[in-house]
Design a protein around this motif. Structure first.
Motif, short mmCIF file in Angstrom:
data_model
loop_
_atom_site.label_atom_id
_atom_site.label_comp_id
_atom_site.label_asym_id
_atom_site.label_seq_id
_atom_site.Cartn_x
_atom_site.Cartn_y
_atom_site.Cartn_z
N MET A 1 0.83 -1.21 0.00
CA MET A 1 0.00 0.00 0.00
C MET A 1 0.86 1.26 0.00
N GLN A 2 1.89 1.28 0.84
CA GLN A 2 2.70 2.48 0.96
C GLN A 2 3.57 2.71 -0.27
N LYS A 3 4.04 1.64 -0.90
CA LYS A 3 4.79 1.80 -2.15
C LYS A 3 3.89 2.40 -3.23
N GLN A 4 2.66 1.89 -3.34
CA GLN A 4 1.73 2.43 -4.32
C GLN A 4 1.43 3.91 -4.06
N THR A 5 1.22 4.25 -2.80
CA THR A 5 0.94 5.64 -2.43
C THR A 5 2.14 6.53 -2.76
N PHE A 6 3.33 6.07 -2.42
CA PHE A 6 4.53 6.84 -2.71
C PHE A 6 4.69 7.07 -4.21
N LEU A 7 4.57 6.01 -4.99
CA LEU A 7 4.75 6.13 -6.44
C LEU A 7 3.70 7.02 -7.08
N LYS A 8 2.49 7.00 -6.56
CA LYS A 8 1.38 7.76 -7.13
C LYS A 8 1.34 9.20 -6.63
N ASP A 9 1.56 9.41 -5.33
CA ASP A 9 1.34 10.72 -4.73
C ASP A 9 2.61 11.53 -4.47
N GLU A 10 3.67 10.87 -4.09
CA GLU A 10 4.86 11.61 -3.65
C GLU A 10 5.96 11.69 -4.70
#
Length: 125
Positions: A83-92
């Motif tokens: 989840m956090q990898k996906q969030t990082f790649l998409k948002d940050e």
């Protein structure tokens, strides 16, 4: 814990518990602090902690064993990393890449970061 005013407190509590799991401070199968304990420790309403725990239960991070308490799910760390990898790649990451472009950083400027990433890769193998 110092709360950030720009993000809901229940989400910050969820992120704190998630971070504890990712760092291995709370491991799969281990009991997480009770709603009451965490509310007292963080000086928040029990309903706020319960909202965090409910969200984490929906996400498969923790599970409720009725009458006993909440425990870290067996695959919590794997799910959190995903989840956090996906969030990082998409948002940050897009913002970081934009800053690299705006600041006209080159590979030489980023070499320390690249070496750090490579060191982490070797340490995790």
């Amino acid at each position: 814990m110092e709360f950030n005013e720009t993000k809901n407190i229940f989400l910050q509590i969820r992120d704190w518990v998630a971070d504890q799991i990712l760092q291995g401070k709370i491991v799969a199968g281990e009991k997480v602090p009770s709603v009451r304990e965490l509310a007292v420790d963080m000086e928040v309403n029990r309903n706020t902690v319960m909202r965090s725990y409910s969200l984490m239960e929906e996400e498969g991070i923790i599970e409720n064993k009725r009458g006993i308490g909440f425990f870290v799910a067996a695959d919590a760390k794997r799910n959190l990393l995903k989840m956090q990898k996906q969030t990082f790649l998409k948002d940050e990451l897009p913002s970081i890449l934009h800053q690299i472009e705006v600041l006209k950083l080159n590979s030489e400027d980023l070499q320390i970061l690249i070496q750090t990433i490579q060191s982490n890769d070797h340490a995790n193998q």
